[in-house]
Enzyme design. Structure first.
Site, PDB file in Angstrom:
ATOM      1  N   HIS A 182      12.155  29.063 -15.895  1.00 25.66           N
ATOM      2  CA  HIS A 182      12.159  29.294 -14.449  1.00 25.66           C
ATOM      3  C   HIS A 182      13.405  29.986 -13.907  1.00 25.66           C
ATOM      4  O   HIS A 182      13.511  30.195 -12.700  1.00 25.66           O
ATOM      5  CB  HIS A 182      11.893  27.982 -13.702  1.00 25.66           C
ATOM      6  CG  HIS A 182      12.997  26.964 -13.823  1.00 25.66           C
ATOM      7  ND1 HIS A 182      13.185  25.966 -12.893  1.00 25.66           N
ATOM      8  CD2 HIS A 182      13.965  26.774 -14.761  1.00 25.66           C
ATOM      9  CE1 HIS A 182      14.198  25.199 -13.245  1.00 25.66           C
ATOM     10  NE2 HIS A 182      14.689  25.678 -14.380  1.00 25.66           N
ATOM     11  N   HIS A 183      14.368  30.336 -14.765  1.00 25.97           N
ATOM     12  CA  HIS A 183      15.528  31.097 -14.289  1.00 25.97           C
ATOM     13  C   HIS A 183      15.375  32.597 -14.526  1.00 25.97           C
ATOM     14  O   HIS A 183      16.232  33.373 -14.110  1.00 25.97           O
ATOM     15  CB  HIS A 183      16.804  30.613 -14.986  1.00 25.97           C
ATOM     16  CG  HIS A 183      17.148  29.192 -14.690  1.00 25.97           C
ATOM     17  ND1 HIS A 183      17.255  28.700 -13.407  1.00 25.97           N
ATOM     18  CD2 HIS A 183      17.392  28.138 -15.514  1.00 25.97           C
ATOM     19  CE1 HIS A 183      17.548  27.414 -13.444  1.00 25.97           C
ATOM     20  NE2 HIS A 183      17.626  27.050 -14.703  1.00 25.97           N
ATOM     21  N   CYS A 184      14.302  32.992 -15.189  1.00 20.85           N
ATOM     22  CA  CYS A 184      14.078  34.409 -15.462  1.00 20.85           C
ATOM     23  C   CYS A 184      13.184  34.999 -14.375  1.00 20.85           C
ATOM     24  O   CYS A 184      12.151  34.431 -14.027  1.00 20.85           O
ATOM     25  CB  CYS A 184      13.414  34.585 -16.829  1.00 20.85           C
ATOM     26  SG  CYS A 184      13.211  36.306 -17.294  1.00 20.85           S
ATOM     27  N   ASN A 220      15.206  29.528  -9.646  1.00 26.02           N
ATOM     28  CA  ASN A 220      15.485  30.763  -8.915  1.00 26.02           C
ATOM     29  C   ASN A 220      14.738  31.980  -9.438  1.00 26.02           C
ATOM     30  O   ASN A 220      14.540  32.951  -8.699  1.00 26.02           O
ATOM     31  CB  ASN A 220      16.986  31.042  -8.910  1.00 26.02           C
ATOM     32  CG  ASN A 220      17.555  31.262 -10.295  1.00 26.02           C
ATOM     33  OD1 ASN A 220      17.190  30.572 -11.257  1.00 26.02           O
ATOM     34  ND2 ASN A 220      18.464  32.206 -10.426  1.00 26.02           N
TER      35      ASN A 220
END
Length: 289
Positions: free
Chosen positions: A75-77, A119
């Site tokens: 979920h940070h990509c 993010n």
């Protein structure tokens, strides 16, 4: 090459989860749906060619529809940038594949309960009103992406050391609120275990039992509303998290929340329902990498 011993991420976590579930006789080899290597054409649905050229190859651990994928949740990509151990934007990809390739799937809700702010998918869906994002995270840790927070429809920022009672109350309240506010065609549930007490990166203090209960709360909310759900396991940086993930899956099975009846009756859209049936085998309809 032994580099995993120098890194907080347990690279063997996913295989351990599978082995625990085999030991408990929940699954066998012929019940496991193997993830397929993502092609460049698949990845270009989200990522730019320039970004893909920076990478060699990797598996995209996404299965569409009703599923538990023990290897996903990056979920940070975002579409043009990796981060936080995340090379591919699998959450974004899963949702965009559904929007583009499955008729009748036009709304999605992301329930992100990893200890860190999601993010990546937030940046990808910043101006996309088809996607409702709920994010519950430790406000003081990585990534602290103020711009990405603008995409969160239901934001729950936690303090250091938040424990079970407060955490579960907030999860229950806000999951119910999010799904009452908008009934989606698919839920993507990012079920990070880095909320566990003692996690070196999460900074929260949730017990193993609290994690099992959290997953139960989310699946019960989805079942009551007959919404298909895709769960990915995301972060978790202690050796014991694999056992906890397995215990949670066993609990969901024992409660009848991931049985075949749920999977085949959980979608009101016939094409989604068929997609769900096709994604698994025999007893549990459990899709695992």
């Amino acid at each position: 090459m032994g580099l995993e011993k120098l890194h907080p991420f347990d690279a063997g976590k996913w295989g351990k989860v599978i082995n625990f579930l085999k030991e408990e006789k929940l699954i066998a080899d012929d019940f496991i749906v193997q993830a397929r290597e993502a092609t460049d054409e698949d990845l270009l649905v989200v990522h730019t060619r320039r970004y893909l050229n920076k990478l060699k190859a990797g598996k995209l651990a996404v299965d569409r529809g009703w599923a538990i994928n023990v290897g996903g949740g990056f979920h940070h990509c975002s579409s043009d940038k990796g981060g936080g151990f995340c090379a591919y934007a699998d959450i974004t990809l899963a949702i965009k594949f559904l929007f583009e390739r499955v008729q009748g799937v036009s709304k999605a809700t992301i329930i992100d309960l990893d200890a860190h702010q999601g993010n990546g998918h937030e940046r990808d869906f910043m101006d996309d009103h088809r996607v409702y994002i709920m994010d519950v995270y430790n406000r003081y840790i990585y990534p602290g992406d103020g711009f990405a927070k603008r995409a969160i429809k239901r934001k729950v920022e936690l303090e250091w050391g938040t424990e079970d009672t407060e955490y579960l109350q907030k999860v229950h309240t806000h999951v119910e609120g999010a799904l009452n506010e908008l009934k989606p065609d698919i839920i993507v549930y990012n079920a990070g275990t880095d909320i566990l007490d003692g996690d070196p990166l999460g900074g929260l203090a949730i017990s193993p039992q609290g994690i099992v209960k959290r997953d139960e709360v989310v699946f019960k909310a989805a079942r009551r509303r007959r919404i298909p759900i895709l769960m990915v396991t995301s972060g978790g940086y202690q050796k014991r998290t694999a056992r906890i993930i397995a215990d949670s899956i066993l609990n969901l099975h024992n409660l009848g929340l991931i049985d075949k009846e749920l999977a085949t009756s959980g979608a009101e859209n016939p094409k989604v329902e068929q997609m769900i049936r096709d994604s698994a085998k025999d007893l549990t309809n459990l899709s695992l990498q």
